[in-house]
Motif scaffolding. Structure first.
Motif, PDB file in Angstrom:
ATOM      1  N   VAL A  43       0.834  -1.203   0.000  1.00 10.11           N
ATOM      2  CA  VAL A  43       0.000   0.000   0.000  1.00 10.11           C
ATOM      3  C   VAL A  43       0.868   1.252   0.000  1.00 10.11           C
ATOM      4  CG1 VAL A  43      -1.534   1.367   1.464  1.00 10.11           C
ATOM      5  CG2 VAL A  43      -2.001  -1.071   1.089  1.00 10.11           C
TER       6      VAL A  43
ATOM      7  N   VAL B 171       1.571   4.032  -3.065  1.00 15.97           N
ATOM      8  CA  VAL B 171       1.211   5.416  -2.830  1.00 15.97           C
ATOM      9  C   VAL B 171       2.442   6.312  -2.970  1.00 15.97           C
ATOM     10  CG1 VAL B 171       0.450   7.011  -1.028  1.00 15.97           C
ATOM     11  CG2 VAL B 171      -0.775   4.863  -1.390  1.00 15.97           C
TER      12      VAL B 171
ATOM     13  N   LEU C  25       1.810  10.900   3.536  1.00 15.86           N
ATOM     14  CA  LEU C  25       0.684  11.692   4.066  1.00 15.86           C
ATOM     15  C   LEU C  25       0.996  13.188   3.972  1.00 15.86           C
ATOM     16  CD1 LEU C  25      -1.030  10.284   7.259  1.00 15.86           C
ATOM     17  CD2 LEU C  25      -1.957  10.562   4.956  1.00 15.86           C
TER      18      LEU C  25
ATOM     19  N   VAL D 282       0.745  14.116   0.234  1.00 13.00           N
ATOM     20  CA  VAL D 282      -0.630  14.127  -0.287  1.00 13.00           C
ATOM     21  C   VAL D 282      -1.402  15.318   0.269  1.00 13.00           C
ATOM     22  CG1 VAL D 282      -2.857  12.924  -0.241  1.00 13.00           C
ATOM     23  CG2 VAL D 282      -0.771  11.668  -0.739  1.00 13.00           C
TER      24      VAL D 282
ATOM     25  N   ASN E 287      -2.867  18.386  -2.023  1.00 12.37           N
ATOM     26  CA  ASN E 287      -4.302  18.347  -2.320  1.00 12.37           C
ATOM     27  C   ASN E 287      -5.174  19.274  -1.485  1.00 12.37           C
ATOM     28  OD1 ASN E 287      -4.973  16.063  -4.345  1.00 12.37           O
ATOM     29  ND2 ASN E 287      -3.369  15.210  -3.030  1.00 12.37           N
ATOM     30  N   PHE E 288      -4.719  19.641  -0.318  1.00 13.54           N
ATOM     31  CA  PHE E 288      -5.662  20.324   0.575  1.00 13.54           C
ATOM     32  C   PHE E 288      -5.179  21.738   0.914  1.00 13.54           C
ATOM     33  CE2 PHE E 288      -6.208  15.737   1.307  1.00 13.54           C
ATOM     34  CZ  PHE E 288      -7.540  15.605   0.948  1.00 13.54           C
TER      35      PHE E 288
ATOM     36  N   MET F 243      -8.036   6.618 -19.323  1.00 17.33           N
ATOM     37  CA  MET F 243      -7.442   5.296 -19.101  1.00 17.33           C
ATOM     38  C   MET F 243      -6.022   5.291 -19.657  1.00 17.33           C
ATOM     39  SD  MET F 243     -10.093   2.995 -18.320  1.00 17.33           S
ATOM     40  CE  MET F 243     -10.201   1.587 -19.421  1.00 17.33           C
TER      41      MET F 243
ATOM     42  N   MET G 161      -4.627  -0.206 -18.906  1.00 17.61           N
ATOM     43  CA  MET G 161      -6.024  -0.513 -18.622  1.00 17.61           C
ATOM     44  C   MET G 161      -6.850  -0.890 -19.851  1.00 17.61           C
ATOM     45  SD  MET G 161      -6.691   2.515 -15.852  1.00 17.61           S
ATOM     46  CE  MET G 161      -5.444   2.843 -14.591  1.00 17.61           C
TER      47      MET G 161
ATOM     48  N   PHE H 152      -5.831  -7.065 -18.710  1.00 19.24           N
ATOM     49  CA  PHE H 152      -6.204  -6.222 -17.566  1.00 19.24           C
ATOM     50  C   PHE H 152      -7.638  -6.505 -17.123  1.00 19.24           C
ATOM     51  CE2 PHE H 152      -8.095  -2.324 -15.824  1.00 19.24           C
ATOM     52  CZ  PHE H 152      -7.287  -2.142 -14.715  1.00 19.24           C
TER      53      PHE H 152
ATOM     54  N   GLU I 187      -3.828  10.181 -15.411  1.00 18.64           N
ATOM     55  CA  GLU I 187      -5.120  10.828 -15.179  1.00 18.64           C
ATOM     56  C   GLU I 187      -5.895  10.257 -13.994  1.00 18.64           C
ATOM     57  OE1 GLU I 187      -6.182   7.522 -17.983  1.00 18.64           O
ATOM     58  OE2 GLU I 187      -4.468   8.569 -17.187  1.00 18.64           O
ATOM     59  N   VAL I 188      -5.536   9.032 -13.545  1.00 20.11           N
ATOM     60  CA  VAL I 188      -6.186   8.514 -12.333  1.00 20.11           C
ATOM     61  C   VAL I 188      -5.783   9.356 -11.124  1.00 20.11           C
ATOM     62  CG1 VAL I 188      -6.218   6.588 -10.692  1.00 20.11           C
ATOM     63  CG2 VAL I 188      -6.460   6.130 -13.138  1.00 20.11           C
ATOM     64  N   MET I 189      -4.503   9.719 -11.091  1.00 17.91           N
ATOM     65  CA  MET I 189      -3.929  10.300  -9.871  1.00 17.91           C
ATOM     66  C   MET I 189      -4.338  11.749  -9.617  1.00 17.91           C
ATOM     67  SD  MET I 189      -0.135   8.695 -10.223  1.00 17.91           S
ATOM     68  CE  MET I 189       0.069   6.974 -10.707  1.00 17.91           C
TER      69      MET I 189
ATOM     70  N   PHE J  52      -9.043   9.818  -5.846  1.00 12.67           N
ATOM     71  CA  PHE J  52      -7.733   9.191  -5.671  1.00 12.67           C
ATOM     72  C   PHE J  52      -7.067   9.679  -4.382  1.00 12.67           C
ATOM     73  CE2 PHE J  52      -3.097   9.195  -6.224  1.00 12.67           C
ATOM     74  CZ  PHE J  52      -2.881   7.844  -6.387  1.00 12.67           C
ATOM     75  N   ALA J  53      -7.124  10.995  -4.148  1.00 12.22           N
ATOM     76  CA  ALA J  53      -6.516  11.542  -2.925  1.00 12.22           C
ATOM     77  C   ALA J  53      -7.189  10.959  -1.684  1.00 12.22           C
ATOM     78  CB  ALA J  53      -6.615  13.071  -2.920  1.00 12.22           C
TER      79      ALA J  53
ATOM     80  N   VAL K 272      -6.049   7.330  -1.194  1.00 12.72           N
ATOM     81  CA  VAL K 272      -4.691   7.287  -0.656  1.00 12.72           C
ATOM     82  C   VAL K 272      -4.686   7.550   0.847  1.00 12.72           C
ATOM     83  CG1 VAL K 272      -2.527   8.611  -0.619  1.00 12.72           C
ATOM     84  CG2 VAL K 272      -3.453   7.757  -2.791  1.00 12.72           C
ATOM     85  N   VAL K 273      -5.441   8.544   1.265  1.00  7.85           N
ATOM     86  CA  VAL K 273      -5.481   8.870   2.698  1.00  7.85           C
ATOM     87  C   VAL K 273      -6.068   7.698   3.491  1.00  7.85           C
ATOM     88  CG1 VAL K 273      -6.544  10.388   4.418  1.00  7.85           C
ATOM     89  CG2 VAL K 273      -5.511  11.367   2.353  1.00  7.85           C
TER      90      VAL K 273
ATOM     91  N   LEU L 234      -6.030   4.466   2.680  1.00 12.54           N
ATOM     92  CA  LEU L 234      -5.057   3.369   2.693  1.00 12.54           C
ATOM     93  C   LEU L 234      -3.925   3.638   3.684  1.00 12.54           C
ATOM     94  CD1 LEU L 234      -4.549   2.524  -1.092  1.00 12.54           C
ATOM     95  CD2 LEU L 234      -5.804   1.198   0.598  1.00 12.54           C
TER      96      LEU L 234
ATOM     97  N   MET M 110      -8.605   0.022  -5.957  1.00 13.19           N
ATOM     98  CA  MET M 110      -7.755   0.222  -7.131  1.00 13.19           C
ATOM     99  C   MET M 110      -8.543  -0.037  -8.413  1.00 13.19           C
ATOM    100  SD  MET M 110      -3.959  -1.203  -6.256  1.00 13.19           S
ATOM    101  CE  MET M 110      -4.516  -2.894  -6.240  1.00 13.19           C
TER     102      MET M 110
ATOM    103  N   ALA N  45      -9.402   2.390 -11.419  1.00 13.31           N
ATOM    104  CA  ALA N  45      -8.904   2.034 -12.745  1.00 13.31           C
ATOM    105  C   ALA N  45     -10.020   2.030 -13.788  1.00 13.31           C
ATOM    106  CB  ALA N  45      -8.229   0.660 -12.698  1.00 13.31           C
TER     107      ALA N  45
END
Lengths: 149, 149, 149
Positions: free
Chosen positions: A81, A85, A141, A144, A148-149, B1, B5, B10, C3-5, C10-11, C14-15, C17, C84, C88
């Motif tokens: 994980v 990240v 952390l 991120v 982001n914030f 994507m 993906m 996938f 583009e996922v991130m 996503f944020a 991550v937090v 996880l 995930m 995705a």
């Protein structure tokens, strides 16, 4: 390949994950093999089939392999994980390689120490891997939240 | 994507992961439900609350469900790692589909065999899934080392 | 960053996880620390080294921490997989944030309830996290099958 996958720390991360996964697979198979060798099974049907006894608690031999396996997975999950990240947020490359390589060495030492009954080495190896993961967690952390914030 | 993906392997990987995750969730809930049905709990407060006994070792019924659950997760973790790496390094698509589908079938057979007390089928299913994961590990290590070093 | 991130969910993922991983690391260390404090170890060499007894089954104190740790990992693995996959396949962003935040809250409540012996709260928290994961699984399966087959 996307831009994460061409970074050098990505290759190191992949090698660490694959080696730890192979180690986990070998420990799991060794546990089952060891149960068979001494004829002490966790399931009655195995004892009936292969000859031996069904036991509620593993014997010390397979029990030790089982705990080394379990500890490997207990650490592989948060490391997976946190490493993903770490790569995803684009944190420092050199520090990442140090984290990943340090984690691998500490976990190989942990398994060696567990199987060879060296408790001080085992504790130090566990603590080293644990601190590395906590450092990775705080590192990502901070990044991120900053991004982001 | 991104380009990972849209590959056919996938989609297969995703389906395998989701089915195995659902299986794990169902086994976990079935274990808890089974403990309640026979009134044998691992926590004293559950026994006090719902009526029944607190036991140190699970009864054979929930114990079997628990071990099937544990074995599912013990295999899902390395498979997740190795499958993601397999996709990330861009290894052969057709072989990937064979690995992923073979893993799913072997793991469904393993759980079926565990819950129905068929030890030979369980051993063969476990071994098949184990060999597939080891093949994936060697496959990606060879490719990563060839690509990077 | 692909583009996922850059998506807001996503944020959040991550937090979630990272917090759950930190929680798992703390529970694992607390279990080991608690074993040492009461001198009841799972390995004979630890008892010989640090003084105390080797026991087959954990004492209630570390046993409770161990089970809270185990339950955290048992839920983190399918959540990691499903989250995930959710990102995705590009499923709905707002619903994703609701799933991820709801999962985190339910799991923090579960650990709180486990360590404080509140079985009804623990059951409700477990059930909430379980339903969220099942909803995520069905959500992504429907989307993957719709997109690919």
């Amino acid at each position: 390949m996307n831009e994460v996958m061409v970074r050098p720390e990505f290759a190191v991360f992949v090698v660490v994950l694959v080696i730890e996964s192979i180690k986990a697979l070998l420990l799991g198979a060794a546990t089952a093999f060891n149960r068979g060798k001494i004829g002490k099974y966790l399931n009655q049907e195995d004892a009936d089939w292969l000859g031996g006894d069904a036991v509620v608690n593993d014997d010390p031999g397979p029990g030790r392999l089982f705990r080394a396996h379990r500890n490997t997975l207990e650490n592989l999950v948060p490391f997976l994980v946190l490493g993903m990240v770490y790569l995803a947020v684009g944190a420092n490359s050199t520090i990442g390689i140090v984290y990943f390589a340090g984690f691998l060495l500490s976990r190989l030492a942990h398994t060696y120490a567990y199987l060879n009954r060296r408790p001080m080495m085992r504790r130090n190896a566990y603590t080293t891997g644990w601190i590395i993961q906590l450092a990775m967690a705080i590192h990502v952390l901070v990044q991120v939240i900053g991004d982001n914030f």
